[in-house]
Design a protein around this motif. Structure first.
Motif, PDB file in Angstrom:
ATOM      1  N   GLY A 143      31.873  68.209  43.413  1.00 32.96           N
ATOM      2  CA  GLY A 143      30.636  67.632  43.742  1.00 32.96           C
ATOM      3  C   GLY A 143      31.206  66.113  44.118  1.00 32.96           C
ATOM      4  O   GLY A 143      30.647  65.452  45.196  1.00 32.96           O
ATOM      5  N   GLU A 144      32.043  65.408  43.494  1.00 33.28           N
ATOM      6  CA  GLU A 144      32.486  64.140  43.687  1.00 33.28           C
ATOM      7  C   GLU A 144      33.479  63.966  44.741  1.00 33.28           C
ATOM      8  O   GLU A 144      33.207  62.888  45.676  1.00 33.28           O
ATOM      9  CB  GLU A 144      33.251  63.516  42.333  1.00 33.28           C
ATOM     10  N   LEU A 145      34.003  65.060  44.999  1.00 32.04           N
ATOM     11  CA  LEU A 145      35.092  65.102  46.242  1.00 32.04           C
ATOM     12  C   LEU A 145      34.457  65.089  47.636  1.00 32.04           C
ATOM     13  O   LEU A 145      34.738  64.596  48.623  1.00 32.04           O
ATOM     14  CB  LEU A 145      36.313  65.892  46.019  1.00 32.04           C
ATOM     15  N   GLY A 146      33.694  66.271  47.773  1.00 31.54           N
ATOM     16  CA  GLY A 146      33.054  66.698  48.823  1.00 31.54           C
ATOM     17  C   GLY A 146      34.265  67.208  49.809  1.00 31.54           C
ATOM     18  O   GLY A 146      35.404  67.235  49.408  1.00 31.54           O
ATOM     19  N   LEU A 147      33.908  67.735  51.193  1.00 26.95           N
ATOM     20  CA  LEU A 147      34.945  68.395  52.034  1.00 26.95           C
ATOM     21  C   LEU A 147      35.939  67.333  52.401  1.00 26.95           C
ATOM     22  O   LEU A 147      37.266  67.483  52.276  1.00 26.95           O
ATOM     23  CB  LEU A 147      34.220  68.776  53.115  1.00 26.95           C
ATOM     24  N   SER A 197      38.530  66.465  49.493  1.00 29.12           N
ATOM     25  CA  SER A 197      39.239  67.367  48.922  1.00 29.12           C
ATOM     26  C   SER A 197      40.439  67.429  49.869  1.00 29.12           C
ATOM     27  O   SER A 197      41.526  68.482  49.563  1.00 29.12           O
ATOM     28  CB  SER A 197      38.540  68.908  49.005  1.00 29.12           C
ATOM     29  N   PHE A 198      40.526  66.892  50.947  1.00 30.28           N
ATOM     30  CA  PHE A 198      41.647  67.053  51.966  1.00 30.28           C
ATOM     31  C   PHE A 198      42.419  65.731  51.695  1.00 30.28           C
ATOM     32  O   PHE A 198      43.168  65.416  52.715  1.00 30.28           O
ATOM     33  CB  PHE A 198      41.249  67.153  53.366  1.00 30.28           C
ATOM     34  N   GLY A 199      42.200  64.912  50.871  1.00 30.26           N
ATOM     35  CA  GLY A 199      42.790  63.747  50.697  1.00 30.26           C
ATOM     36  C   GLY A 199      44.436  64.009  50.455  1.00 30.26           C
ATOM     37  O   GLY A 199      44.892  65.041  49.743  1.00 30.26           O
ATOM     38  N   ALA A 203      42.198  73.127  46.488  1.00 33.44           N
ATOM     39  CA  ALA A 203      42.694  73.478  45.310  1.00 33.44           C
ATOM     40  C   ALA A 203      43.558  72.463  44.713  1.00 33.44           C
ATOM     41  O   ALA A 203      43.584  72.171  43.538  1.00 33.44           O
ATOM     42  CB  ALA A 203      42.773  74.729  45.292  1.00 33.44           C
ATOM     43  N   ASP A 204      44.560  71.874  45.508  1.00 26.61           N
ATOM     44  CA  ASP A 204      45.514  71.109  45.097  1.00 26.61           C
ATOM     45  C   ASP A 204      45.080  69.695  44.631  1.00 26.61           C
ATOM     46  O   ASP A 204      45.501  69.135  43.615  1.00 26.61           O
ATOM     47  CB  ASP A 204      46.470  70.834  46.311  1.00 26.61           C
ATOM     48  N   ASP A 234      43.802  58.215  43.427  1.00 22.13           N
ATOM     49  CA  ASP A 234      43.371  56.808  43.652  1.00 22.13           C
ATOM     50  C   ASP A 234      43.306  56.522  45.177  1.00 22.13           C
ATOM     51  O   ASP A 234      44.157  55.573  45.402  1.00 22.13           O
ATOM     52  CB  ASP A 234      44.345  55.887  42.717  1.00 22.13           C
ATOM     53  N   PRO A 235      42.388  57.121  45.845  1.00 27.41           N
ATOM     54  CA  PRO A 235      42.549  56.870  47.252  1.00 27.41           C
ATOM     55  C   PRO A 235      42.134  55.461  47.673  1.00 27.41           C
ATOM     56  O   PRO A 235      42.285  54.895  48.906  1.00 27.41           O
ATOM     57  CB  PRO A 235      41.485  57.851  47.831  1.00 27.41           C
TER      58      PRO A 235
END
Length: 326
Positions: free
Chosen positions: A280-284, A287-289, A253-254, A67-68
């Motif tokens: 697709g929803e995350l993007g690069l 994915s590092f959130g 991956a985490d 939940d960013p």
């Protein structure tokens, strides 16, 4: 991260092999199942204690990933948000499955690493294994982690569900039973692909970097004369660097693992299609959130693991392995 080093290196892998073999043949040293059970116990304790102790950081990291929009104030700010809204206990959500899951995983990971490393030495010979030790470390770590993840996955799925849905169940047994009853055994392994994608590279980097950093340090420090405190300090420092490397490699991956275990999939929706949609929803960037929290967490966990593992091995007399570093 081996069981026993030759007291000093002779500079020759052939002579080191003879010395190591002689040391391993000492009848006072544990062997076989007795030896590897000690490795496994040391690994179980070091992983359970460190991961369990970092549960609050893991809770904050998971909330940031899931939940960013709400938790967008970094590690400390997000922790304060959780404390203000849900209380102190919320930061310890999932500590039960975390401790239990990583106790099992640590036994397979560290015990398996030592076991598979020895199998490589048996298969190829000491000299060949030493000359190709990076490949031995990588193969041993990957093999051990595969089996460790089979044990970890159900408990990790339960932990993430408890953290992402605080009202889902009360604790490990309640959460595990509810998932099993409502969604079946398959739900526990819906994240098996992501957990392998996360944990196998993570563990490969973790062990290889630790081994390499330790090897560099011991080129300047005589291990045979170094005090126990000095060896623990070296393990801590090498583990910290290894943890940073492992965290960065496994971060995408985490994040996907947290997302796929957050909720139940749609009817008829397969794991692979869910992963593709999530990626697709995350993007690069997405994915590092939570990377800041995870660097802090994984660095501290890994440093603690190698320090505790080394100390417990010495206490248990688990000194029958073979050191293949130069």
């Amino acid at each position: 991260m081996s069981a026993q080093a030759p007291p000093t290196s002779t500079g020759s892998t052939k002579l080191d092999a003879i010395k190591a073999t002689a040391a391993a043949a000492n009848p006072a040293n544990p062997k076989g199942l007795d030896l590897y059970s000690r490795f496994a116990f040391a690994g179980a304790v070091c992983c359970a204690v460190t991961h369990g102790g970092f549960t609050p950081v893991d809770v904050v990291k998971t909330r940031i990933q899931l939940d960013p929009a709400t938790y967008n104030k970094g590690l400390v700010g997000s922790a304060r948000q959780i404390l203000a809204k849900e209380g102190f206990g919320a930061l310890w959500t999932g500590v039960g499955p975390t401790f239990a899951g990583y106790f099992l995983q640590g036994a397979f990971k560290f015990g398996g690493y030592e076991f598979f490393k020895q199998q490589c030495i048996n298969q190829f010979g000491y000299e060949t294994a030493s000359n190709n030790r990076t490949a031995v470390y990588l193969a041993s770590a990957a093999s051990a982690e595969f089996f460790a993840d089979i044990a970890l996955c159900p408990l990790e799925a339960t932990r993430i569900r408890l953290v992402s849905q605080p009202t889902f169940a009360n604790g490990l047994v309640g959460g595990f039973s509810k998932i099993l009853k409502q969604e079946g055994v398959g739900a526990f392994y819906s994240g098996f692909g992501p957990i392998l994608f996360k944990q196998v590279p993570y563990t490969m980097a973790k062990f290889v970097v630790f081994e390499k950093v330790s090897e560099i340090v011991y080129q300047s420090v005589d291990k045979s004369t170094a005090s126990s405190g000095m060896q623990t300090t070296i393990n801590l420092g090498s583990g910290l660097i290894a943890g940073f490397a492992a965290a960065i490699i496994s971060q995408p991956a985490d994040t996907m693992l947290s997302k796929i275990n957050k909720t139940q999939g749609l009817p008829g929706e397969g794991t692979m299609s869910r992963l593709v949609k999530i990626a697709g929803e995350l993007g690069l960037r997405g994915s590092f959130g939570g990377i800041g929290a995870r660097l802090f967490m994984v660095g501290g966990i890994t440093a603690g693991q190698f320090a505790i593992y080394g100390d417990i091995k010495k206490a248990l007399g688990a000194t029958g392995g073979v050191e293949i570093s130069k």
